[in-house]
Motif scaffolding. Structure first.
Motif, PDB file in Angstrom:
ATOM      1  N   ASP A 217      73.106  75.753  14.790  1.00 54.69           N
ATOM      2  CA  ASP A 217      73.757  75.681  13.480  1.00 54.69           C
ATOM      3  C   ASP A 217      74.261  74.282  13.143  1.00 54.69           C
ATOM      4  O   ASP A 217      75.355  74.099  12.605  1.00 54.69           O
TER       5      ASP A 217
ATOM      6  N   TRP B 236      70.666  72.248  20.035  1.00 53.02           N
ATOM      7  CA  TRP B 236      71.536  72.360  18.869  1.00 53.02           C
ATOM      8  C   TRP B 236      71.619  73.818  18.455  1.00 53.02           C
ATOM      9  O   TRP B 236      70.694  74.604  18.674  1.00 53.02           O
TER      10      TRP B 236
ATOM     11  N   ALA C   9      75.167  71.841  15.150  1.00 55.89           N
ATOM     12  CA  ALA C   9      76.099  71.242  16.110  1.00 55.89           C
ATOM     13  C   ALA C   9      75.469  71.221  17.505  1.00 55.89           C
ATOM     14  O   ALA C   9      74.611  72.049  17.836  1.00 55.89           O
ATOM     15  N   ARG C  10      75.910  70.283  18.323  1.00 58.28           N
ATOM     16  CA  ARG C  10      75.440  70.227  19.710  1.00 58.28           C
ATOM     17  C   ARG C  10      75.839  71.526  20.405  1.00 58.28           C
ATOM     18  O   ARG C  10      76.986  71.953  20.351  1.00 58.28           O
ATOM     19  N   HIS C  11      74.859  72.144  21.048  1.00 54.74           N
ATOM     20  CA  HIS C  11      75.136  73.423  21.707  1.00 54.74           C
ATOM     21  C   HIS C  11      74.067  73.653  22.771  1.00 54.74           C
ATOM     22  O   HIS C  11      72.897  73.796  22.443  1.00 54.74           O
TER      23      HIS C  11
ATOM     24  N   LYS D 260      76.343  67.003   2.745  1.00 53.37           N
ATOM     25  CA  LYS D 260      76.582  66.743   4.158  1.00 53.37           C
ATOM     26  C   LYS D 260      75.767  65.570   4.680  1.00 53.37           C
ATOM     27  O   LYS D 260      76.047  65.069   5.751  1.00 53.37           O
TER      28      LYS D 260
ATOM     29  N   TRP E  85      77.031  71.547  26.130  1.00 51.61           N
ATOM     30  CA  TRP E  85      77.904  71.535  24.949  1.00 51.61           C
ATOM     31  C   TRP E  85      78.040  72.949  24.413  1.00 51.61           C
ATOM     32  O   TRP E  85      77.093  73.715  24.423  1.00 51.61           O
TER      33      TRP E  85
ATOM     34  N   LYS F 126      69.589  73.555   9.072  1.00 48.80           N
ATOM     35  CA  LYS F 126      70.422  72.922  10.095  1.00 48.80           C
ATOM     36  C   LYS F 126      69.617  72.732  11.375  1.00 48.80           C
ATOM     37  O   LYS F 126      68.663  73.469  11.638  1.00 48.80           O
TER      38      LYS F 126
END
Length: 108
Positions: free
Chosen positions: A87, A85, A89-91, A27, A107, A66
């Motif tokens: 996991d 963030w 991802a933006r959150h 990744k 997000w 992550k």
């Protein structure tokens, strides 16, 4: 601070690691450099900084390999994200800037 070399990784103490390696089809591209805390599975976990061959930099909190919590990600000269963030991802609350366009918000 105790230092030892283990499997081509410089371990500075129990949970701080400087790691350089290759991930073919991984990744993070072909090359990465990480320094920071790791868990018992040798995954990024805690506070750290990740740099990749394609120029991305992620600095902040990691959990189980992550981005989790607060982190700053720089994707290129004119592109970054600062915020929460989950996991990888933006959150949550954050600020995105791409080519001069700025978006702030939540997000999910």
């Amino acid at each position: 601070m105790e230092q030892m070399l283990e499997n081509d990784q410089l371990i500075l103490d129990e949970d701080l690691l400087i790691k350089e390696g290759f991930e073919i089809n991984g990744k993070y591209g072909d090359w990465f450099l990480y320094w920071g805390q790791v868990n018992s599975e040798n995954e990024y976990h805690g506070i750290g900084r990740l740099e990749t061959a394609d120029g991305r930099i992620v600095e902040g909190q990691f959990k189980n390999g992550k981005s989790n919590g607060y982190a700053v990600a720089i994707f290129g000269k004119d592109s970054y994200y600062i915020g929460q963030w989950k996991d990888g991802a933006r959150h949550g609350q954050g600020k995105d800037m791409t080519n001069g366009d700025v978006r702030e918000g939540l997000w999910k």
